[in-house]
Scaffold this motif. Structure first.
Motif, PDB file in Angstrom:
ATOM      1  N   LYS A   5      -3.912  -0.651   6.996  1.00 59.41           N
ATOM      2  CA  LYS A   5      -4.945  -1.275   5.913  1.00 59.41           C
ATOM      3  C   LYS A   5      -5.046  -2.668   5.729  1.00 59.41           C
ATOM      4  CE  LYS A   5      -4.983   2.823   2.718  1.00 59.41           C
ATOM      5  NZ  LYS A   5      -4.846   2.802   1.393  1.00 59.41           N
TER       6      LYS A   5
ATOM      7  N   TRP B  59       0.902  -1.263   0.011  1.00 60.67           N
ATOM      8  CA  TRP B  59       0.060   0.031   0.015  1.00 60.67           C
ATOM      9  C   TRP B  59       0.879   1.380   0.008  1.00 60.67           C
ATOM     10  CZ3 TRP B  59      -4.575   0.378  -1.532  1.00 60.67           C
ATOM     11  CH2 TRP B  59      -5.862  -0.393  -1.362  1.00 60.67           C
TER      12      TRP B  59
ATOM     13  N   VAL C  99      -4.446  -4.836  -1.292  1.00 65.24           N
ATOM     14  CA  VAL C  99      -4.152  -4.096  -2.473  1.00 65.24           C
ATOM     15  C   VAL C  99      -4.183  -4.859  -3.714  1.00 65.24           C
ATOM     16  CG1 VAL C  99      -1.577  -4.661  -2.515  1.00 65.24           C
ATOM     17  CG2 VAL C  99      -2.265  -2.407  -3.285  1.00 65.24           C
TER      18      VAL C  99
END
Ligand SMILES: NC(=O)C1=CN([C@@H]2O[C@H](COP(=O)(O)OP(=O)(O)OC[C@H]3O[C@@H](n4cnc5c(N)ncnc54)[C@H](O)[C@@H]3O)[C@@H](O)[C@H]2O)C=CC1
Ligand SMILES: C[N+](C)(C)CC(=O)CC(=O)[O-]
Length: 497
Positions: A260, A201, A265
């Motif tokens: 995250k 990310w 991703v």
């Protein structure tokens, strides 16, 4: 000690090739099956780097290198092995097929380890006739240096298999850690995957490039992790109030947008190209084998530092290295050293390895001191000053050294050392060591040294005990009859007026 007598590696790529090196350098014969047309060249290159790394890692007497045999079929490779390590690509169907084939061809009591990074052993053992001996032995790259293997059993794996695997890894310098329950990606890759996902990310969102991200790791927590891991490190980060305070202070971050992780991703072409291009810019000027050598040298340095950690008692992987060396010394047995009034003691036989050579193309100076130090250690072992003796609180410390460089030692040259006791008393050992060219006997360097017997806890010199002195006596009496060596008692340069 439980040991592997014959190993087989099925799959000899990055990980399989490094397993081959780990086994062979521990003196174990290894069969390989890998249909790759260049398997022999690739494994040869990995072996060369591994041997270079071991040359830097330890001066303990490695056993003669195990025989490495490339086999034409999987069956030939595994049939007489007692440890079989599967390292084929990470695809469940492929691995399951290969493991079932291994199971059918192997001796019934052979252990079968899979290098899988995250597949469940229960899924891998599904079609095996003897599934109880299948386990995951998940290593870390480079297997020949990083000592950990996560040992994970599936539903049908026996407890005895995991215990036997752990016991057999110890004599090859590895730490087998048995994981309580199987889970995809086990423990290490769970953690690495979390950091990796976050890293992807950070690159995708242009927060930093690959080089900056790597710098953030290697200049900071990467160094911490090499020696204390996560929980011990964070306990210290809690200050005097320790872990509870750490959890209270940083617990709330869990609900802040600090990660995250759950949002994966999209590794599309654009991101793949971005990462590959940045990685080329960061590291593309060097070849893979060169990068491996740099990595290995750094890892060796870290392990050496950790071996000296905790006030010399060793810490983490450095402590494990010290234990491995202790095992190697014990296995090699006490050197059969002839004490004679006709010649000095012959104590160390060695070869100049690649890591010892400097920019002048010959053995660099601190390696001479290392070799003299190893010779001193060999003398100490001869007189009963071994690891147990040192652990019990006494030792000999070197207090003076004078080295003379007389010849040159080149890469691969065979050398041996001889030691002549010049004088001794209840505390002191004064001796003269020569490094010889093994082919000609010519002297390449000499050292005159003095060691003092110490109480290492009290930090002061004390008399050696009677049993040590009794072992010194016959050497001293024999060497009193030898001529004083040319060069003994010399000082550096011209005499002072
Ligand atoms: N590369 C890494 O950093 C790590 C990989 N692993 C695991 O090790 C295993 C192997 O990965 P790598 O060595 O990276 O892959 P790799 O692609 O470098 O090597 C795989 C090798 O298996 C050979 N092969 C393919 N089919 C075969 C068959 N039927 N029989 C025998 N050999 C066969 C290939 O020719 C190749 O040489 C995977 O399970 C991976 O998850 C584990 C730890 C770290
Ligand atoms: C990337 N990887 C999943 C293959 C990594 C490992 O399995 C262990 C390692 O050596 O990092």
């Amino acid at each position: 000690m439980s040991q592997i007598n014959k190993a087989a590696c099925v799959g000899g790529g990055v990980i399989g090739g490094a397993w081959v090196a780990r086994f062979a350098l521990a003196g174990i014969d290894v069969n390989i099956f890998d249909p790759h047309p260049e398997a022999e060249r690739i494994i040869g290159e990995v072996m060369a780097n591994a041997e270079r790394a071991y040359g830097m890692l330890t001066m303990a007497p490695l056993p003669p290198k195990g025989k490495v045999t490339f086999c034409k079929s999987l069956e030939d490779a595994v049939k007489d092995a007692d440890w079989i390590q599967e390292s084929v690509p990470e695809r469940l169907e492929l691995k399951r097929g290969v493991l079932t084939q291994i199971d059918a061809a192997a001796k019934p009591d052979a252990l079968i380890g899979s290098s899988t990074s995250g597949l469940m052993p229960t899924d891998l053992q599904r079609d095996m006739k003897h599934p109880e001996r299948l386990f995951v032995a998940h290593p870390y790259n480079p297997v020949y240096l990083l000592p950990l293997a996560e040992l994970v059993g599936g539903e049908k794996t026996s407890k005895a298999t995991l215990e036997a695997a752990k016991a057999k890894l110890a004599p090859i310098g590895m730490k087998g850690v048995i994981i309580n329950k199987e889970i995809e990606a086990f423990v290490g890759d769970r953690l690495l995957e979390a950091v990796w996902r976050e890293g992807l990310w950070l690159i995708k969102d242009d927060i930093c490039d690959t080089e900056t991200l790597d710098d953030v790791i290697r200049y900071s927590f990467g160094m911490r992790w090499a020696q204390m891991g996560m929980f011990e490190t964070y306990r210290i980060a809690g200050g005097e109030a320790g872990m509870r305070h750490f959890l209270a202070q940083f617990g709330p971050c869990l609900s802040w947008p600090w990660t995250k992780l759950t949002d994966v991703v999209d590794l599309n072409d654009e991101l793949v190209n971005k990462i590959a291009d940045q990685s080329d810019a960061q590291s593309g000027a060097r070849g893979i084998r060169e990068l491996e050598r740099i990595r290995d040298q750094n890892l060796v340095g870290i392990m050496h530092a950790l071996k000296a950690g905790d006030d010399g008692k060793g810490w983490g992987s450095g402590k494990l290295l010290a234990e491995f060396e202790e095992h190697l010394w014990a296995k090699a047995g006490k050197a059969k050293v002839e004490v004679s009034a006709n010649e000095p003691l012959r104590l160390v036989d060695t070869k100049v390895n690649a890591a010892w050579v400097d920019y002048n193309g010959h053995m660099t100076e601190h390696r001479y001191l290392q070799l003299f130090g190893d010779t001193s250690d060999a003398l100490l072992r001869l007189i009963g000053v071994d690891f147990a003796y040192v652990e019990a609180g006494h030792s000999y410390y070197t207090v003076e050294t004078h080295i003379r460089h007389i010849g040159e030692a080149k890469l691969g040259q065979a050398l041996y050392t001889t030691l002549q006791l010049l004088a001794s008393d209840s505390k002191r050992l004064h001796y003269f060591t020569r490094i010889h060219d093994a082919a000609t006997g010519d002297v390449i360097a000499t050292a005159e040294q003095m060691m003092l017997h110490v109480d290492s806890k009290a930090g002061k010199s004390v008399d050696a005990p009677a049993d040590v002195l009794a072992k010194i006596k016959p050497i001293a009496e024999a060497h009193a009859k030898l001529a004083t060596p040319e060069g003994a008692g010399r000082s550096v340069g011209q005499k002072h007026k």
